[in-house]
Design an enzyme around this catalytic site. Structure first.
Site, short mmCIF file in Angstrom:
data_model
loop_
_atom_site.label_atom_id
_atom_site.label_comp_id
_atom_site.label_asym_id
_atom_site.label_seq_id
_atom_site.Cartn_x
_atom_site.Cartn_y
_atom_site.Cartn_z
N GLU A 228 44.72 40.32 -23.97
CA GLU A 228 44.48 39.58 -22.72
C GLU A 228 45.59 38.55 -22.49
O GLU A 228 45.46 37.40 -22.90
CB GLU A 228 43.12 38.89 -22.72
CG GLU A 228 41.93 39.81 -22.53
CD GLU A 228 40.63 39.04 -22.39
OE1 GLU A 228 40.60 37.83 -22.75
OE2 GLU A 228 39.64 39.62 -21.92
N GLU B 73 37.75 46.27 -22.47
CA GLU B 73 36.77 45.22 -22.79
C GLU B 73 35.99 44.85 -21.55
O GLU B 73 36.56 44.60 -20.49
CB GLU B 73 37.48 43.98 -23.36
CG GLU B 73 36.54 42.84 -23.74
CD GLU B 73 37.30 41.66 -24.35
OE1 GLU B 73 38.24 41.91 -25.15
OE2 GLU B 73 36.95 40.52 -24.02
#
Length: 324
Positions: free
Chosen positions: A162, A250
């Site tokens: 991320e 995710e």
């Protein structure tokens, strides 16, 4: 007799159709090496395939699930055809690959080897928010694992979990191109998933300036249903419309901070959109932390992973979705 045989054959066909939606049956033995065709993930014969499964928590904080018992439960009981191993890159207080690389690799290899034994796909996730600042470690890591598992059809690489609010074109794209080159020296074909800006939400930035000249690359999209709603689906649809292949490495059924409440209605809107677009998705997380995003109740051990009595509200919802 002929009628009975015909009826039996018809029933068998019906049962095959119904169980084929269960991700637990859609394994590597069924689909083989994956590739990317346009925006779609496809199998060894070019048919569209969708992966649905579970992500492990940061390995330094939940090492008790980095083993065969846990992966068995993820496949058999959480009805998953993919597991994601979240390799912690840097943690000042608890370690990570940069501090203890041999321990990190040991945990990763236990999960990857278990996934191979269970005939499911496995995402090797470089779980970092600042991987561009750790480039030498990223190169070292992906060179090591791509040599070890070169050509193994189960393997999927995720090069940057991320990224924070970093510029795509000047920071993230060059980073990914370097790591792709590193992996491709050893593994020319397996899927590589690339993190996108703003915690893997700003897929529109990648769609505006995609990496070219490469095959079998996809781009990560992350969401938490309680926080990220139609506006992010609209952003993602725009990226798809521009030809950007997406993979949800995710997602959560709760808020972005990991806390309750479970937003079942918004989760179903997300799942419907993902299924309509043949996008794969992996739930966060196989964890017994006392928070809404955890699939497991506190004090669940590896041998209990994904047993119904060990599942949280979120866990039960996700497992049911994995069979649809």
């Amino acid at each position: 007799m002929c009628v009975f045989i015909l009826l039996s054959f018809t029933l068998a066909c019906f049962l095959d159709v119904s169980t084929s939606l269960d991700a637990g049956f859609e394994t590597v033995g069924e689909h083989g090496k994956l590739s990317v065709d346009g925006v779609d993930l496809v199998d060894q014969v070019g048919e569209k395939v969708q992966l649905k499964g579970m992500s492990l928590f940061w390995d330094v904080w939940m090492p008790q699930y980095y083993n065969k018992d846990s992966v068995n439960g993820i496949h058999d009981l959480c009805r998953s055809n993919v597991v994601r191993a979240a390799v912690t890159v840097n943690s000042d207080w608890d370690g990570g690959y940069m501090q203890t690389p041999s321990s990190s690799l040991q945990r990763l290899y236990a999960v990857v080897d278990a996934a191979i034994a269970d005939d499911i796909y496995v995402i090797i996730d470089w779980h970092d928010h600042d991987a561009d600042q750790h480039l030498s470690h990223s190169i070292e890591f992906f060179d090591t694992v791509s040599k070890k598992y070169s050509g193994v059809p189960n393997i999927i690489y995720e090069t940057y979990n991320e990224p924070t609010e970093k510029d795509w074109s000047s920071v993230l794209k060059p980073y990914h191109e370097t790591i792709i080159k590193t992996i491709r020296k050893n593994d020319p074909d397996n899927i590589i998933i690339l993190g996108t800006p703003t915690w893997s939400q700003a897929v529109d930035q990648a769609a505006a300036d995609p990496i070219t000249g490469q095959k079998n690359i996809m781009y990560s999209l992350h969401f938490y249903a309680g926080t990220h709603k139609q506006w992010l689906r609209d952003t993602a649809q725009g990226a798809l419309n521009k030809g950007l292949p997406l993979f949800v490495t995710e997602y959560g059924t709760v808020n972005a901070d990991g806390n309750d409440p479970v937003d079942e209605a918004e989760s179903r809107l997300w799942w419907n959109w993902l299924d309509e677009n043949n996008i794969s998705y992996v739930n966060w997380a196989i964890s017994d932390k006392a928070e809404g995003a955890s699939a497991l109740k506190p004090n669940t051990n590896a041998g209990q992973v994904c047993r119904n009595e060990a599942l949280t509200q979120s866990g039960k919802l996700v497992v049911a979705q994995n069979t649809k």
